[in-house]
Motif scaffolding. Sequence first.
Motif, short mmCIF file in Angstrom:
data_model
loop_
_atom_site.label_atom_id
_atom_site.label_comp_id
_atom_site.label_asym_id
_atom_site.label_seq_id
_atom_site.Cartn_x
_atom_site.Cartn_y
_atom_site.Cartn_z
N ARG A 120 6.09 32.96 -29.06
CA ARG A 120 6.36 33.39 -28.01
C ARG A 120 5.93 34.96 -28.42
O ARG A 120 6.06 35.81 -27.93
CB ARG A 120 8.02 33.64 -28.20
CG ARG A 120 9.09 32.70 -27.46
CD ARG A 120 10.35 33.19 -27.61
NE ARG A 120 10.84 33.95 -26.82
CZ ARG A 120 10.49 33.59 -25.63
NH1 ARG A 120 10.79 32.97 -24.78
NH2 ARG A 120 11.72 35.31 -25.09
N HIS A 125 1.52 35.14 -24.43
CA HIS A 125 2.91 35.67 -23.97
C HIS A 125 3.26 37.03 -23.84
O HIS A 125 3.63 37.85 -22.71
CB HIS A 125 3.83 35.39 -24.66
CG HIS A 125 5.68 35.41 -24.31
ND1 HIS A 125 6.10 36.15 -25.29
CD2 HIS A 125 6.29 34.77 -23.80
CE1 HIS A 125 7.63 35.73 -24.56
NE2 HIS A 125 7.21 34.44 -23.35
N LYS A 126 2.17 37.86 -24.67
CA LYS A 126 2.44 39.42 -24.46
C LYS A 126 2.24 40.20 -23.12
O LYS A 126 2.31 40.76 -22.57
CB LYS A 126 1.77 40.36 -25.68
CG LYS A 126 2.62 39.96 -26.84
CD LYS A 126 2.36 40.70 -28.53
CE LYS A 126 2.22 39.64 -30.30
NZ LYS A 126 1.67 40.99 -30.61
N LYS A 129 4.05 39.30 -19.97
CA LYS A 129 5.76 40.13 -20.47
C LYS A 129 5.13 41.68 -19.51
O LYS A 129 5.71 41.70 -18.80
CB LYS A 129 6.00 40.29 -21.38
CG LYS A 129 7.31 39.10 -21.66
CD LYS A 129 7.72 39.43 -23.21
CE LYS A 129 6.33 39.80 -24.41
NZ LYS A 129 7.70 39.60 -25.59
N GLU A 133 5.68 43.10 -16.12
CA GLU A 133 6.83 45.18 -16.12
C GLU A 133 5.86 45.70 -15.25
O GLU A 133 6.27 46.18 -14.20
CB GLU A 133 6.41 45.47 -17.84
CG GLU A 133 7.16 47.15 -17.90
CD GLU A 133 7.47 47.65 -19.30
OE1 GLU A 133 7.42 48.26 -19.38
OE2 GLU A 133 7.14 46.26 -20.37
N GLN A 149 11.83 44.92 -21.74
CA GLN A 149 10.71 43.89 -22.86
C GLN A 149 11.71 43.12 -23.86
O GLN A 149 12.58 44.62 -24.70
CB GLN A 149 9.90 44.15 -22.81
CG GLN A 149 8.81 44.49 -21.54
CD GLN A 149 7.16 43.80 -22.40
OE1 GLN A 149 6.81 43.25 -23.41
NE2 GLN A 149 6.20 44.49 -21.74
N GLU A 150 12.28 41.74 -23.80
CA GLU A 150 12.42 41.26 -25.24
C GLU A 150 14.05 42.04 -25.30
O GLU A 150 14.66 42.77 -26.79
CB GLU A 150 11.82 41.20 -26.45
CG GLU A 150 10.62 40.90 -25.83
CD GLU A 150 10.91 39.39 -26.21
OE1 GLU A 150 12.00 39.10 -26.90
OE2 GLU A 150 10.09 38.22 -26.09
N ASP A 166 12.43 37.73 -21.42
CA ASP A 166 11.38 38.30 -21.59
C ASP A 166 11.16 40.25 -21.24
O ASP A 166 10.73 40.66 -21.70
CB ASP A 166 10.10 37.94 -20.99
CG ASP A 166 9.80 35.83 -21.55
OD1 ASP A 166 9.78 36.37 -23.60
OD2 ASP A 166 9.37 35.10 -21.65
N VAL A 167 11.54 39.92 -19.97
CA VAL A 167 12.08 41.01 -19.04
C VAL A 167 12.92 41.26 -18.16
O VAL A 167 13.26 40.44 -17.90
CB VAL A 167 10.93 41.91 -18.13
CG1 VAL A 167 10.92 42.48 -17.71
CG2 VAL A 167 9.03 40.95 -19.04
N GLU A 179 11.23 35.06 -17.00
CA GLU A 179 11.61 34.44 -18.31
C GLU A 179 9.85 34.17 -18.33
O GLU A 179 9.63 33.73 -16.87
CB GLU A 179 12.39 33.20 -18.67
CG GLU A 179 13.86 34.01 -18.89
CD GLU A 179 13.99 34.23 -19.91
OE1 GLU A 179 12.62 34.28 -20.61
OE2 GLU A 179 15.02 34.25 -20.40
#
Length: 246
Positions: A120, A125-126, A129, A133, A149-150, A166-167, A179
Amino acid sequence: MTVTSRNVTIEARAFATPVNDPEIEEVIDLISGEVQRATTLIASHQYGELVEARVAMREAIKKGQPRHICAICGTPVHLVANMRKRFFFRHKTEDGSCPAVTRSALSEEEIRARKYHGLRESEAHKRIKQLIERSLRADPAFDTETILQEKRWNATDDPQMWRKPDVQASSSEGWFAFEAQLWTTFLDVVVSRRMFYRDVGAHVIWVLATFSEDYRRMTTDDLLFSNNSNVFVVDEETARLSEVSK
């Protein structure tokens, strides 16, 4: 049906295929009271229909209201599929009392912990996200101050119940949890999050990095057919188009 070395992709309207020799040969439908042969039950459904049903089965078990039980031991069962997308029933739990053995020595939780620890926080994954966004901030329908985020999301009526999407963001249509799905996700995770966000009055949107109609993993089908055959994909191009078109 398209067959590759790693995956089998099946058309939604094709009939589902059971494994040849299932451990659980018969199940009891707790609503109708009928004893049903597992292979016959599976083969009577179209593939997309059965995938949707397996999501509902897992959700019913989590609610403590299983739809089917093993005809031998009475343990709640749910549908799973092998690598060839052939279906069979599996016990929710096994204690050795039933001659039908359907589970490995490791639990799903143990497998998940071993397989996905640290993923994650991977760069991929970053990146997804950030793309989600960017896309949300380009849409004036969303309140920019709520796009996070998170951020931990607690259930109002039970502080012990929480998720960290995730967001997340809100609009005039309500709160949304986004997700990202980059790798295999256990159906149990999908169902748990669906139930949580529904209980708190929010919408959960699963977002993929890529999608191919001709190459779909089982986990992609779980998301596809339980969401009215809709799939959301985000990448650099879609984020750019969102910013251009607002």
